[in-house]
Design a protein around this motif. Structure first.
Motif, PDB file in Angstrom:
ATOM      1  N   ARG A 266       8.720  13.753  11.462  1.00 16.50           N
ATOM      2  CA  ARG A 266       9.309  13.405  12.762  1.00 16.50           C
ATOM      3  C   ARG A 266      10.154  12.141  12.711  1.00 16.50           C
ATOM      4  O   ARG A 266      11.068  11.968  13.521  1.00 16.50           O
ATOM      5  CB  ARG A 266       8.200  13.209  13.799  1.00 16.50           C
ATOM      6  N   TYR A 267       9.861  11.261  11.779  1.00 10.84           N
ATOM      7  CA  TYR A 267      10.488   9.946  11.789  1.00 10.84           C
ATOM      8  C   TYR A 267      11.475   9.789  10.637  1.00 10.84           C
ATOM      9  O   TYR A 267      11.294  10.355   9.560  1.00 10.84           O
ATOM     10  CB  TYR A 267       9.417   8.856  11.696  1.00 10.84           C
ATOM     11  N   HIS A 268      12.513   8.995  10.881  1.00  9.51           N
ATOM     12  CA  HIS A 268      13.474   8.697   9.828  1.00  9.51           C
ATOM     13  C   HIS A 268      13.746   7.192   9.836  1.00  9.51           C
ATOM     14  O   HIS A 268      13.558   6.511  10.847  1.00  9.51           O
ATOM     15  CB  HIS A 268      14.763   9.497  10.014  1.00  9.51           C
ATOM     16  N   TYR A 269      14.202   6.699   8.707  1.00  9.47           N
ATOM     17  CA  TYR A 269      14.244   5.257   8.488  1.00  9.47           C
ATOM     18  C   TYR A 269      15.601   4.763   7.996  1.00  9.47           C
ATOM     19  O   TYR A 269      15.778   3.577   7.777  1.00  9.47           O
ATOM     20  CB  TYR A 269      13.161   4.882   7.454  1.00  9.47           C
ATOM     21  N   ARG A 270      16.545   5.662   7.817  1.00  6.36           N
ATOM     22  CA  ARG A 270      17.832   5.283   7.220  1.00  6.36           C
ATOM     23  C   ARG A 270      18.820   4.738   8.230  1.00  6.36           C
ATOM     24  O   ARG A 270      19.346   3.632   8.058  1.00  6.36           O
ATOM     25  CB  ARG A 270      18.455   6.481   6.505  1.00  6.36           C
ATOM     26  N   SER A 271      19.131   5.507   9.258  1.00 11.32           N
ATOM     27  CA  SER A 271      20.309   5.234  10.090  1.00 11.32           C
ATOM     28  C   SER A 271      19.954   4.489  11.362  1.00 11.32           C
ATOM     29  O   SER A 271      18.958   4.798  12.029  1.00 11.32           O
ATOM     30  CB  SER A 271      21.013   6.548  10.448  1.00 11.32           C
ATOM     31  N   GLY A 272      20.822   3.499  11.690  1.00 12.85           N
ATOM     32  CA  GLY A 272      20.634   2.708  12.890  1.00 12.85           C
ATOM     33  C   GLY A 272      20.788   3.513  14.164  1.00 12.85           C
ATOM     34  O   GLY A 272      21.319   4.623  14.178  1.00 12.85           O
ATOM     35  N   LEU A 273      20.353   2.900  15.275  1.00 12.20           N
ATOM     36  CA  LEU A 273      20.312   3.603  16.551  1.00 12.20           C
ATOM     37  C   LEU A 273      21.694   4.032  17.014  1.00 12.20           C
ATOM     38  O   LEU A 273      21.866   5.129  17.567  1.00 12.20           O
ATOM     39  CB  LEU A 273      19.646   2.715  17.609  1.00 12.20           C
ATOM     40  N   SER A 274      22.711   3.208  16.772  1.00 14.16           N
ATOM     41  CA  SER A 274      24.066   3.584  17.191  1.00 14.16           C
ATOM     42  C   SER A 274      24.543   4.829  16.454  1.00 14.16           C
ATOM     43  O   SER A 274      25.152   5.727  17.046  1.00 14.16           O
ATOM     44  CB  SER A 274      25.039   2.424  16.934  1.00 14.16           C
ATOM     45  N   LEU A 275      24.257   4.898  15.154  1.00 13.83           N
ATOM     46  CA  LEU A 275      24.643   6.074  14.374  1.00 13.83           C
ATOM     47  C   LEU A 275      23.900   7.308  14.874  1.00 13.83           C
ATOM     48  O   LEU A 275      24.474   8.402  14.948  1.00 13.83           O
ATOM     49  CB  LEU A 275      24.377   5.845  12.885  1.00 13.83           C
ATOM     50  N   CYS A 276      22.628   7.137  15.221  1.00 15.12           N
ATOM     51  CA  CYS A 276      21.838   8.267  15.727  1.00 15.12           C
ATOM     52  C   CYS A 276      22.365   8.758  17.068  1.00 15.12           C
ATOM     53  O   CYS A 276      22.420   9.968  17.320  1.00 15.12           O
ATOM     54  CB  CYS A 276      20.365   7.860  15.866  1.00 15.12           C
TER      55      CYS A 276
ATOM     56  N   VAL B 266      25.434   8.591  18.228  1.00 15.63           N
ATOM     57  CA  VAL B 266      26.693   9.318  18.008  1.00 15.63           C
ATOM     58  C   VAL B 266      26.410  10.678  17.382  1.00 15.63           C
ATOM     59  O   VAL B 266      26.983  11.701  17.788  1.00 15.63           O
ATOM     60  CB  VAL B 266      27.642   8.488  17.125  1.00 15.63           C
ATOM     61  N   ALA B 267      25.508  10.720  16.404  1.00 13.60           N
ATOM     62  CA  ALA B 267      25.174  11.993  15.757  1.00 13.60           C
ATOM     63  C   ALA B 267      24.601  12.984  16.767  1.00 13.60           C
ATOM     64  O   ALA B 267      24.974  14.168  16.780  1.00 13.60           O
ATOM     65  CB  ALA B 267      24.182  11.750  14.623  1.00 13.60           C
ATOM     66  N   ASP B 268      23.701  12.524  17.624  1.00 12.05           N
ATOM     67  CA  ASP B 268      23.121  13.407  18.640  1.00 12.05           C
ATOM     68  C   ASP B 268      24.185  13.923  19.604  1.00 12.05           C
ATOM     69  O   ASP B 268      24.110  15.070  20.070  1.00 12.05           O
ATOM     70  CB  ASP B 268      22.034  12.672  19.432  1.00 12.05           C
ATOM     71  N   ALA B 269      25.162  13.087  19.914  1.00 11.76           N
ATOM     72  CA  ALA B 269      26.223  13.512  20.830  1.00 11.76           C
ATOM     73  C   ALA B 269      27.196  14.477  20.152  1.00 11.76           C
ATOM     74  O   ALA B 269      27.817  15.304  20.823  1.00 11.76           O
ATOM     75  CB  ALA B 269      26.975  12.292  21.365  1.00 11.76           C
ATOM     76  N   ILE B 270      27.332  14.393  18.829  1.00  7.50           N
ATOM     77  CA  ILE B 270      28.186  15.358  18.110  1.00  7.50           C
ATOM     78  C   ILE B 270      27.563  16.744  18.176  1.00  7.50           C
ATOM     79  O   ILE B 270      28.230  17.726  18.514  1.00  7.50           O
ATOM     80  CB  ILE B 270      28.381  14.915  16.641  1.00  7.50           C
TER      81      ILE B 270
ATOM     82  N   ALA C 210      32.108   7.849  22.667  1.00  6.78           N
ATOM     83  CA  ALA C 210      32.102   7.221  23.991  1.00  6.78           C
ATOM     84  C   ALA C 210      30.687   6.897  24.481  1.00  6.78           C
ATOM     85  O   ALA C 210      30.537   6.076  25.395  1.00  6.78           O
ATOM     86  CB  ALA C 210      32.811   8.126  24.999  1.00  6.78           C
ATOM     87  N   VAL C 211      29.655   7.508  23.890  1.00  3.67           N
ATOM     88  CA  VAL C 211      28.286   7.221  24.362  1.00  3.67           C
ATOM     89  C   VAL C 211      27.891   5.779  24.074  1.00  3.67           C
ATOM     90  O   VAL C 211      26.941   5.268  24.675  1.00  3.67           O
ATOM     91  CB  VAL C 211      27.245   8.183  23.733  1.00  3.67           C
ATOM     92  N   LEU C 212      28.612   5.115  23.173  1.00  2.00           N
ATOM     93  CA  LEU C 212      28.300   3.721  22.855  1.00  2.00           C
ATOM     94  C   LEU C 212      29.055   2.739  23.756  1.00  2.00           C
ATOM     95  O   LEU C 212      28.842   1.533  23.669  1.00  2.00           O
ATOM     96  CB  LEU C 212      28.665   3.420  21.396  1.00  2.00           C
ATOM     97  N   GLU C 213      29.953   3.267  24.591  1.00  2.00           N
ATOM     98  CA  GLU C 213      30.778   2.422  25.453  1.00  2.00           C
ATOM     99  C   GLU C 213      30.308   2.504  26.905  1.00  2.00           C
ATOM    100  O   GLU C 213      29.711   3.499  27.319  1.00  2.00           O
ATOM    101  CB  GLU C 213      32.243   2.866  25.377  1.00  2.00           C
ATOM    102  N   PRO C 214      30.573   1.470  27.693  1.00  2.00           N
ATOM    103  CA  PRO C 214      30.253   1.562  29.131  1.00  2.00           C
ATOM    104  C   PRO C 214      31.138   2.601  29.805  1.00  2.00           C
ATOM    105  O   PRO C 214      32.236   2.914  29.308  1.00  2.00           O
ATOM    106  CB  PRO C 214      30.558   0.143  29.640  1.00  2.00           C
ATOM    107  N   PRO C 215      30.695   3.167  30.933  1.00  2.00           N
ATOM    108  CA  PRO C 215      31.517   4.171  31.637  1.00  2.00           C
ATOM    109  C   PRO C 215      32.885   3.599  32.004  1.00  2.00           C
ATOM    110  O   PRO C 215      33.006   2.440  32.394  1.00  2.00           O
ATOM    111  CB  PRO C 215      30.685   4.491  32.889  1.00  2.00           C
ATOM    112  N   GLN C 216      33.910   4.414  31.839  1.00  2.00           N
ATOM    113  CA  GLN C 216      35.273   3.985  32.147  1.00  2.00           C
ATOM    114  C   GLN C 216      35.569   4.178  33.639  1.00  2.00           C
ATOM    115  O   GLN C 216      35.110   5.138  34.261  1.00  2.00           O
ATOM    116  CB  GLN C 216      36.279   4.785  31.320  1.00  2.00           C
TER     117      GLN C 216
END
Length: 370
Positions: free
Chosen positions: A189-199, A201-205, A353-359
């Motif tokens: 269930r758990y992973h240790y490599r990628s930071g939260l921002s990368l995760c 963006v990946a989930d949004a892809i 865009a998920v890492l940016e505030p709403p435009q």
């Protein structure tokens, strides 16, 4: 990159290495960075210490084999135990006197080799006593025939897979891996490599949560110690991309001394173009930190920072494009830069865009500006 002590494994990882009888086959599933390849290596070492050395670790690409060979050397396993599936099948056919004229096309060649080995199995010229254990990394990338061949060649089959990272045209029947191991599945269930921002963006892809489980929920990356970042880097031309990547590499070599930095592209010709630029640049890489390859070939690798060039061609990569850039982003630990000339696909812009505030809503006149 590779574990050095038992305290680095969580409960689920330990179970996959030590608590499953060596007589059992099983499927190991988990997100990128959950340690699946490491677990295959430790499982091989576990077998070795029990005197069961008739095993092979099967990988999909030569690039991934280099990574696994490094792991074999780290854990004290014979590096010759690691082999690509194509070479494995070729060696079997040569051993049994089956001549093969391979076509130049990769997909046609892999299908021919798998079919020839399956014919040996069907004719009972080879049996499941050929290998005691086969440990298959990136099992999601194999066809039905290839998986059935693996099953027919060994007493015990260990598969490691993540359907989110399936980036090849040929895929298998969805539940086939589970059936081949008798339903014995271990889920990390758990992973240790990628930071939260990368995760994020990946989930949004891969935004379809019903098909692709979220990776950010299981993220155990030390975000507070090393805040992660994903950036898009627009450039006027592809040549500008290459020059910009070189300049950013200078910064990352200084920022992350001794750590691997990846430069990945969707297409092989883009890789070769960057290698030419790198050769004539004044960039000093004395510690051999930089790894340049395609996104396909970099599966299994991990980098402190990853530079993903040629983003404008993703839309021409067909139905695997989302999983391709998803896999590319999650090669990174702390930083991922995505370079492009022209336009990124809409889904990728939306993911960033998920890492940016709403435009704010645009002014009406803004609609007529380029």
């Amino acid at each position: 990159m590779f574990w050095i002590g038992t305290n680095q494994l969580d409960t689920e990882q330990r179970q996959a290495v030590q608590n499953i009888p060596t007589s059992d086959s099983f499927l190991l599933t988990g997100p990128a960075g959950s340690g699946k390849t490491n677990i295959l290596l430790l499982r091989a070492k576990f077998l070795l210490l029990k005197g069961e050395s008739n095993f092979k670790i099967i990988v999909f690409t030569q690039s991934l084999r280099q990574f696994v060979v490094a792991g074999c050397e780290h854990y004290g396993i014979d590096p010759d135990s690691a082999v690509t599936q194509m070479r494995f099948f070729r060696e079997i056919l040569k051993e049994y006197g089956v001549a093969v004229e391979e076509p130049e096309d990769f997909e046609a060649s892999r299908a021919l080799l798998a079919g020839k080995v399956m014919s040996l199995i069907d004719a009972k010229r080879i049996s499941d006593s050929y290998c005691e254990t086969l440990l298959i990394d990136e099992a999601q990338d194999y066809t039905d025939t290839e998986l059935l061949v693996f099953r027919g060649l060994c007493k015990r089959l260990v598969l490691a897979a993540d359907s989110r990272q399936s980036i090849y045209k040929a895929t298998h029947t969805p539940d086939l891996p589970e059936r081949l191991v008798g339903g014995n599945v271990v889920t990390l269930r758990y992973h240790y490599r990628s930071g939260l921002s990368l995760c994020k963006v990946a989930d949004a892809i891969l935004s379809d949560a019903a098909t692709y489980p979220r990776v950010q929920a299981g993220c155990h990356y030390p975000e507070a110690e090393k805040p992660s970042i994903v950036r898009s880097v627009p450039c006027n031309t592809f040549e500008d991309q290459l020059a910009t990547i070189v300049e950013n590499l200078r910064e990352h070599i200084a920022l992350y001394p001794g750590e691997k930095i990846g430069v990945l592209f969707p297409k092989r010709e883009q890789v070769e173009a960057f290698k030419e630029i790198l050769t004539v640049s004044a960039l000093v890489d004395g510690n051999k930190q930089i790894w340049v390859d395609t996104m396909h070939a970099a599966k299994g690798w991990e980098f402190r920072a990853v530079h993903l060039g040629g983003g404008e061609v993703l839309s021409r990569m067909g139905p695997v494009q989302k999983r391709l850039i998803y896999t590319g982003v999650l090669r990174g630990k702390t930083s991922a830069n995505i370079y492009y000339s022209g336009h990124l696909p809409g889904y990728l812009n939306a993911a960033l865009a998920v890492l940016e505030p709403p435009q704010p809503d645009p002014e009406f006149d803004d609609l007529f500006k380029k």
